[in-house]
Design an enzyme around this catalytic site. Sequence first.
Site, PDB file in Angstrom:
ATOM      1  N   GLU A 264      -0.606 -51.941  -8.262  1.00  0.00           N
ATOM      2  CA  GLU A 264      -0.039 -53.028  -7.465  1.00  0.00           C
ATOM      3  C   GLU A 264       0.949 -52.531  -6.405  1.00  0.00           C
ATOM      4  O   GLU A 264       2.014 -53.086  -6.195  1.00  0.00           O
ATOM      5  CB  GLU A 264       0.613 -54.066  -8.380  1.00  0.00           C
ATOM      6  CG  GLU A 264      -0.377 -54.714  -9.335  1.00  0.00           C
ATOM      7  CD  GLU A 264       0.234 -55.781 -10.201  1.00  0.00           C
ATOM      8  OE1 GLU A 264      -0.485 -56.711 -10.586  1.00  0.00           O
ATOM      9  OE2 GLU A 264       1.447 -55.679 -10.516  1.00  0.00           O
ATOM     10  N   ASP A 343      -4.163 -59.634 -17.918  1.00  0.00           N
ATOM     11  CA  ASP A 343      -2.731 -59.695 -17.628  1.00  0.00           C
ATOM     12  C   ASP A 343      -2.057 -60.805 -18.434  1.00  0.00           C
ATOM     13  O   ASP A 343      -1.748 -61.868 -17.893  1.00  0.00           O
ATOM     14  CB  ASP A 343      -2.517 -59.929 -16.126  1.00  0.00           C
ATOM     15  CG  ASP A 343      -1.072 -59.717 -15.697  1.00  0.00           C
ATOM     16  OD1 ASP A 343      -0.253 -59.290 -16.525  1.00  0.00           O
ATOM     17  OD2 ASP A 343      -0.764 -59.979 -14.519  1.00  0.00           O
ATOM     18  N   GLU A 371       5.045 -65.607 -18.710  1.00  0.00           N
ATOM     19  CA  GLU A 371       4.539 -65.686 -17.342  1.00  0.00           C
ATOM     20  C   GLU A 371       3.343 -66.622 -17.217  1.00  0.00           C
ATOM     21  O   GLU A 371       3.301 -67.479 -16.334  1.00  0.00           O
ATOM     22  CB  GLU A 371       4.165 -64.292 -16.844  1.00  0.00           C
ATOM     23  CG  GLU A 371       3.609 -64.282 -15.442  1.00  0.00           C
ATOM     24  CD  GLU A 371       3.313 -62.874 -14.948  1.00  0.00           C
ATOM     25  OE1 GLU A 371       2.834 -62.756 -13.812  1.00  0.00           O
ATOM     26  OE2 GLU A 371       3.554 -61.897 -15.691  1.00  0.00           O
TER      27      GLU A 371
END
Length: 658
Positions: A264, A343, A371
């Site tokens: 990333e 993820d 998240e």
Amino acid sequence: MWLPDEVFRPLGSRRVRLDVAGTDDVVLRTVHDEVTAATHRFGGALVGGPDATTGDLALTLTSDAPADGFVVGRHDAVTNVRAGSPAGLLHGLHHVVRLGEAAFADDLDERRVVPVNGIRMLDHWDNVDVHPVMGQVERGYAGGSIFYADGRVRDDLSRVAAYARLLGSVGINAVSVNNVNVHRTEARLLTDGLPDVARLAALFRPHGIRVHLSVSFAAPMTVGGLPTSDPLDADVQAWWAARVADVYDAVPDFGGFVVKADSEGQPGPFAYGRDHADGANLLARALKPFGGTVFWRAFVYDHRQDWRDRSTDRARAAHDHFAPLDGRFDDNVVLQVKYGPMDFQTREPVSPVIAAMPHTRLAVELQVTQEYTGQQKHAVWLGPQWSEILRFRPWGEGGRTVADVAAGTGADDAPRAGLVAVSNVGDDDFWTGHPLAQANLYTFARLAWSPDADPGALLDEWIGLTFPGTDPVVGETLHRVLDDSWRTYEDYTAPLGVGFMVRPGHHYGPDVDGYEYTPWGTYHFADRDGIGVDRTRATGTGFTGQFPAPWRDVYEDVTTCPDELLLFFHHVPWSHVLHSGVSVAQHVYDTHGDGAARTVENAAAWDAIAGQVPADLHARVAERLAEQVRSAHEWRDQLRTYVFRHSGIPDATGRTVY
């Protein structure tokens, strides 16, 4: 709310003997101070003398007991805790606190209590500066950082001291104090910021916790001024060796580095034609003389892929990158692997990397901060999810579990590591934003110590310790709200393992096609004919082939693939009938209605105990539950409408679809 004084009453009302044979140690001083404070508050006494019968509880440091754990039992009206290290004695003390009055019952048989995992770690994704996109705590939903304010480490670290005490009480032994995405100011914690790192370490040390830093692989260039960060360059190696020596001069018990590289946008060894073993071993060899460890994250994938390209599969990436490197990592490298291949989704298969690297120390990474599971605005207790992951057997019945792999048990030559999680603590008045999210931090710590523990029992343990002395209906309500909350959340969000479907960027709330045409590789490929990702060997990306038998074949076949993972592995028609007996379309209609309805029931149950818990606490939880109700209904309506507009299949029950 954390470590409320009342839970120390059973211990504090007794006579306690502390026998440490004159040893002077900061952790032993913590044990002494905890006992002193408790006995002063509740009328007991800290007593001396050579005879353990002079007290109701004897805490003894001895060489014939476990180093990290302890032995506990009751004999001749004395509860005895024996440990082979100061940290073990601290763990034993808090075990007695958790037991409460049961610790002083005559039927307390002697037992040996040793942590399964040598590494029990929390990673903080905190930024020193307030990042323009990510804020101060990346993916943090509990306010700002407890470590940093105004571009530096806080002057007042009293909350960090309290946090360290909390973590020591539940057996956490390692903490990384900055973001894995290392920005400019955080990068200098390695150099100019070392005095402040030492201040933080001094607060964690008395509770048996070693401090770690996230570092940038490009630090030799961005901080050191070198022209390269090539891991095979002699000047780069010398730079890291010198920096590590500086760190240990400032923090002698420093734990090591956490690294996100070639992921990333974070720099890594690929820029120099090197691989991840080259990069990790560079840092490992600098740390080796001091006993330090490198936690090298395996979250590596192409985040700039073309959504038109069906051959590129983000789920494959970690295995493709790391499995060929098994056996090449130095023994003080821990490969940190997210529990799933994507993820931290509400539902995804266990990462095949966990089964693919028998000669590598491997830690399984969980995410306590929520998240993709409600961001601490929704009451979502993740204990059952984590327990399911840890008990999963990659090689089928009779084989080792995920927990066995991480802990290094069940095989003669298995390397030992442990569990790591992203912390959910911030400077919010309630520490975790949603007060009930504290249950996730507690449960992770206890599962890190004992992965086979019953999560429901851990939930009740947390309730009893956090709300001591309250009416039993309070505990019953909390259990009701939290016990099935993970599956409730799954019911009203992304279905059948498809994942994501969230608003891009902040990842909160439904946006079914939000990531569908982006470079992030998080696609569901829905159209009028069906939905899901074909990851089979026969016609898809071949991801199923990364699993060992029997799962490679279970997942390959649409008739044997578990319903909850169907859309992760297969593209199927909306009319496809699940093992449950309903179609994919009807499953969405039903589960999204049921899940949203349960949030209403939970909010009403919480409202009913107003006046039985502190008013500010009740108000905060009520506010969060109201938002969960609103969000769950938004999820319900968007998903139902999306399915109907694509499939044309009506809801068999005739419920409203917009």
